[in-house]
Design an enzyme around this catalytic site. Structure first.
Site, mmCIF file in Angstrom:
data_model
loop_
_atom_site.group_PDB
_atom_site.id
_atom_site.type_symbol
_atom_site.label_atom_id
_atom_site.label_comp_id
_atom_site.label_asym_id
_atom_site.label_seq_id
_atom_site.Cartn_x
_atom_site.Cartn_y
_atom_site.Cartn_z
ATOM 1 N N ASP A 160 -72.533 -35.142 -15.922
ATOM 2 C CA ASP A 160 -73.738 -34.218 -16.483
ATOM 3 C C ASP A 160 -73.047 -33.013 -17.239
ATOM 4 O OD1 ASP A 160 -72.961 -33.072 -13.938
ATOM 5 O OD2 ASP A 160 -75.219 -32.707 -13.510
ATOM 6 N N SER A 161 -71.770 -32.764 -16.948
ATOM 7 C CA SER A 161 -71.212 -31.585 -17.629
ATOM 8 C C SER A 161 -71.287 -31.884 -19.137
ATOM 9 C CB SER A 161 -69.682 -31.567 -17.251
ATOM 10 O OG SER A 161 -69.248 -32.538 -17.421
ATOM 11 N N ASP A 200 -73.404 -39.809 -13.716
ATOM 12 C CA ASP A 200 -73.741 -38.764 -12.919
ATOM 13 C C ASP A 200 -75.178 -39.007 -12.834
ATOM 14 O OD1 ASP A 200 -72.645 -36.816 -11.283
ATOM 15 O OD2 ASP A 200 -72.237 -35.479 -13.067
ATOM 16 N N LYS A 222 -72.707 -41.280 -9.244
ATOM 17 C CA LYS A 222 -72.347 -40.019 -8.527
ATOM 18 C C LYS A 222 -73.426 -39.185 -8.267
ATOM 19 C CE LYS A 222 -69.788 -36.419 -10.162
ATOM 20 N NZ LYS A 222 -70.628 -35.182 -10.084
ATOM 21 N N GLU A 251 -74.608 -35.134 -6.041
ATOM 22 C CA GLU A 251 -73.855 -33.910 -5.415
ATOM 23 C C GLU A 251 -74.430 -33.909 -3.944
ATOM 24 O OE1 GLU A 251 -74.366 -30.698 -7.886
ATOM 25 O OE2 GLU A 251 -73.240 -31.662 -9.638
ATOM 26 N N GLU A 307 -64.654 -30.360 -5.648
ATOM 27 C CA GLU A 307 -64.592 -29.461 -6.706
ATOM 28 C C GLU A 307 -64.252 -28.019 -6.367
ATOM 29 O OE1 GLU A 307 -67.404 -29.597 -9.803
ATOM 30 O OE2 GLU A 307 -67.193 -27.908 -10.874
HETATM 31 O O1 KIV Z 1 -70.258 -33.413 -14.435
HETATM 32 C C1 KIV Z 1 -68.991 -33.514 -14.208
HETATM 33 O O2 KIV Z 1 -68.302 -33.490 -15.150
HETATM 34 C C2 KIV Z 1 -68.396 -33.493 -12.988
HETATM 35 C C3 KIV Z 1 -66.791 -33.476 -12.709
HETATM 36 C C4 KIV Z 1 -66.570 -31.977 -13.202
HETATM 37 C C5 KIV Z 1 -66.527 -33.791 -11.525
HETATM 38 O O3 KIV Z 1 -69.170 -33.516 -11.964
#
Ligand code: KIV
Length: 263
Positions: free
Chosen positions: A43-44, A82, A112, A114, A180
């Site tokens: 989600d970056s 994510d 993924k 968190e 992270e």
């Molecule tokens: O969203 C993302 O790109 C991430 C990475 C930094 C691990 O969670």
């Protein structure tokens, strides 16, 4: 070679595992063709590609859209999507439905999310329902408004928290875990006590693998980058000078030339 959750899990303690983010078919194809084991549709993308200040505004629809594109570009890499903010926090039923959409509609191989001990029951439910999970500890970008970007693991209390968290996600069935911005000593210890691969970002050289944001690796954004980023290319300056060359060629009628012209 096609990468699977099983292969990623079995990489623990072997050669370090390189992993990367990608947000579209072009960059996913580039990564896939290098043999990249795992591509995270992080989600970056909200901050790197969509211009948001944080990852919080990223929605399910945005993530599905980009995950579909990445899937089209990548044949062999394992694709992890994510789960965005509020897609798994409200209740487990909604979380399972949202996670399932990534596999069913977008072609992802895993999701993924968190969080540590608190998310372990959800991780177990997802895994029991056939949805592989990559966990994420340390700095949690979806919670920065509450917990900030400072590196984790500096105090004994913090370190004890991280140990509980990694054991909880490990025992709940996560197949690997992102660390992270965890101090390198803490990350080494977390790597030792867990049976799943730790994938570091800003967590030193002792993790089982490393992940990097593709736009950081390629130098797609000018200006300062976090301490842990190594730029392997300067796409922003190379790209801008190519665009400037195009502008000059158009203005001087050098482009298009004879070789670019249909007769
Ligand atoms: O969203 C993302 O790109 C991430 C990475 C930094 C691990 O969670």
């Amino acid at each position: 070679m096609k990468w699977t959750v099983k292969k990623i899990r079995e990489s623990k303690g072997k050669e370090p595992l390189p992993t990367i983010t990608a947000y579209d078919a072009i960059t996913a194809r580039m990564a896939d063709e290098t043999g990249m084991p795992l591509i995270l549709v992080g989600d970056s993308l909200g901050t790197t590609s969509l211009g948001f200040e944080t990852t919080v505004p990223v929605t399910m629809e945005i993530m599905l859209h980009h995950t579909k594109a990445v899937r089209k570009g990548a044949k062999n890499s394992l694709i992890v999507a994510d789960l965005p903010f509020l897609s798994y926090q409200i209740n487990d039923d909604e979380a399972i439905r949202n996670a399932g959409r990534f596999l069913q509609e977008a072609g992802a191989d895993a999701v993924k999310l968190e969080g540590g001990e608190m998310r372990a029951p959800l991780i177990k439910k997802l895994v029991d329902n056939g949805i592989p999970v990559m966990a994420h500890l340390g700095v949690l970008p979806q919670s920065v408004k509450e917990s900030g970007y400072a590196a984790k693991g500096r105090t004994d209390e913090d370190f004890e928290r991280l140990k509980k968290d990694i054991l909880a996600v490990n025992n709940a069935g996560a197949f690997c875990v992102v660390l992270e911005c965890v101090t390198s000593d803490a990350a080494c210890e977390l790597t030792k006590i867990s049976t799943i691969p730790t994938i570091g970002i800003g967590s030193g050289n002792g993790c089982d693998g490393q992940i990097i944001v593709i736009s950081d690796l390629l130098g797609m954004i000018e200006g300062p980058v976090p301490k842990f980023v190594k730029k392997y290319a300067e796409f922003a300056s190379t790209g801008k000078s190519a665009i400037e060359d195009f502008i000059a060629d158009v203005k001087s009628r050098v482009y298009p030339g004879e070789e670019h012209t249909y007769k």
